[in-house]
Write a protein that holds these residues in place. Structure first.
Motif, mmCIF file in Angstrom:
data_model
loop_
_atom_site.group_PDB
_atom_site.id
_atom_site.type_symbol
_atom_site.label_atom_id
_atom_site.label_comp_id
_atom_site.label_asym_id
_atom_site.label_seq_id
_atom_site.Cartn_x
_atom_site.Cartn_y
_atom_site.Cartn_z
ATOM 1 N N PRO A 214 38.779 51.430 66.690
ATOM 2 C CA PRO A 214 37.627 52.106 67.296
ATOM 3 C C PRO A 214 36.317 51.331 67.231
ATOM 4 C CG PRO A 214 38.093 53.042 65.163
ATOM 5 C CD PRO A 214 39.190 52.052 65.435
ATOM 6 N N GLU A 215 35.487 51.598 68.221
ATOM 7 C CA GLU A 215 34.097 51.136 68.217
ATOM 8 C C GLU A 215 33.243 52.279 67.673
ATOM 9 O OE1 GLU A 215 32.804 49.483 71.910
ATOM 10 O OE2 GLU A 215 34.761 48.587 72.298
ATOM 11 N N ALA A 216 32.051 51.983 67.235
ATOM 12 C CA ALA A 216 31.177 52.993 66.635
ATOM 13 C C ALA A 216 30.976 54.191 67.546
ATOM 14 C CB ALA A 216 29.834 52.373 66.273
ATOM 15 N N THR B 189 30.878 46.492 60.238
ATOM 16 C CA THR B 189 29.563 47.086 60.017
ATOM 17 C C THR B 189 29.775 48.462 59.403
ATOM 18 O OG1 THR B 189 28.649 45.958 61.937
ATOM 19 C CG2 THR B 189 27.425 47.856 61.107
ATOM 20 N N CYS C 275 38.946 44.930 63.367
ATOM 21 C CA CYS C 275 38.217 45.796 64.292
ATOM 22 C C CYS C 275 37.148 44.993 65.010
ATOM 23 C CB CYS C 275 37.516 46.935 63.535
ATOM 24 S SG CYS C 275 38.632 48.175 62.926
ATOM 25 N N ARG C 276 36.803 45.466 66.195
ATOM 26 C CA ARG C 276 35.666 44.875 66.891
ATOM 27 C C ARG C 276 34.392 45.298 66.169
ATOM 28 N NH1 ARG C 276 39.130 46.792 70.631
ATOM 29 N NH2 ARG C 276 38.009 48.713 70.888
ATOM 30 N N PRO C 277 33.314 44.527 66.263
ATOM 31 C CA PRO C 277 32.070 44.885 65.584
ATOM 32 C C PRO C 277 31.538 46.243 66.053
ATOM 33 C CG PRO C 277 31.982 42.637 66.403
ATOM 34 C CD PRO C 277 33.225 43.265 66.958
ATOM 35 N N LEU C 278 31.013 47.017 65.132
ATOM 36 C CA LEU C 278 30.411 48.311 65.451
ATOM 37 C C LEU C 278 28.936 48.113 65.774
ATOM 38 C CD1 LEU C 278 32.008 50.524 62.688
ATOM 39 C CD2 LEU C 278 32.688 50.341 65.065
ATOM 40 N N THR C 279 28.441 48.913 66.706
ATOM 41 C CA THR C 279 27.049 48.769 67.105
ATOM 42 C C THR C 279 26.157 49.848 66.502
ATOM 43 O OG1 THR C 279 27.500 50.028 69.105
ATOM 44 C CG2 THR C 279 27.651 47.632 69.265
ATOM 45 N N ALA D 293 32.914 55.548 69.443
ATOM 46 C CA ALA D 293 34.105 56.384 69.529
ATOM 47 C C ALA D 293 34.333 57.236 68.287
ATOM 48 C CB ALA D 293 35.333 55.510 69.776
ATOM 49 N N LEU E 228 35.963 47.996 58.797
ATOM 50 C CA LEU E 228 34.805 48.073 59.677
ATOM 51 C C LEU E 228 33.834 46.950 59.321
ATOM 52 C CD1 LEU E 228 34.227 51.931 59.567
ATOM 53 C CD2 LEU E 228 35.389 50.619 61.350
ATOM 54 N N CYS F 107 41.927 49.416 59.195
ATOM 55 C CA CYS F 107 40.990 48.688 60.039
ATOM 56 C C CYS F 107 39.681 48.581 59.266
ATOM 57 C CB CYS F 107 40.791 49.466 61.334
ATOM 58 S SG CYS F 107 39.461 48.882 62.364
#
Length: 177
Positions: A115-117, A169, A7-11, A119, A167, A165
């Motif tokens: 998903p990103e955070a 973060t 997953c892409r990093p969550l913000t 979302a 996470l 996926c």
């Protein structure tokens, strides 16, 4: 065996579950609840019961899949709860229906890339609702607020259709106060 997808990093790191409504959930699937009785049902069994058709196509037969009915006996979870992964089933829907009054939290994100955070969305059922997740919808595993049994209808096939996926973060889910 589930496959893993980075997953892409969550913000963001927190998410508050809100009450589950059909309108808010429609991007992710269908809320299963008795609809308003006006024109939504048809009498069956010589008029002794009403039938409500909730999901016309469970979408479970892709790539040689078939419908499977299971019973999950879930332990109650305490909130706030920290999540570390999401999953999706690209080839079929997944349905959760509580047996008896059992509330649960469903954390979801739209189908597509991991998903990103921003979302992620979280919903809490009223204990009488179930959900059918559309194929590809990202979601967390069952998060029961009330211990008990849940009927689960999902796609079964020789190859498991479950992409995980991790996470990078952690995301903390809490309940509205």
């Amino acid at each position: 065996m589930p496959s893993s997808h980075p997953c892409r990093p969550l913000t963001a790191s927190s998410l508050v579950a809100r009450p589950l409504t059909p309108g808010d959930f429609q991007r992710f699937g269908t809320v299963l609840q008795a609809p308003p009785r006006v024109n939504a049902a048809r009498p069956i069994n010589a008029g002794t019961a009403l039938r409500f058709d909730l999901v016309d196509d469970m979408q479970l037969d892709a790539a040689g899949g078939r419908a499977q009915l299971a019973l999950f006996s879930a332990q109650a979870r305490s909130f706030p709860l920290v999540l570390h992964e999401m999953e999706c089933h690209q080839l079929g829907s997944q349905t959760f229906v509580p047996l008896g009054a059992r509330r649960f939290v469903i954390v979801v994100a739209a189908a597509g890339a991991p998903p990103e955070a921003a979302a992620l969305e979280a919903f809490v059922t009223d204990g009488q609702q179930g959900v059918t997740l559309a194929p590809g919808t990202w979601h967390h595993a069952l998060l029961a607020l009330d211990a008990g049994d849940f009927v689960v209808i999902e796609r079964a096939a020789p190859v498991v259709d479950c992409m995980l996926c991790a996470l990078p973060t952690a995301v903390e889910v809490s309940l509205a106060t």
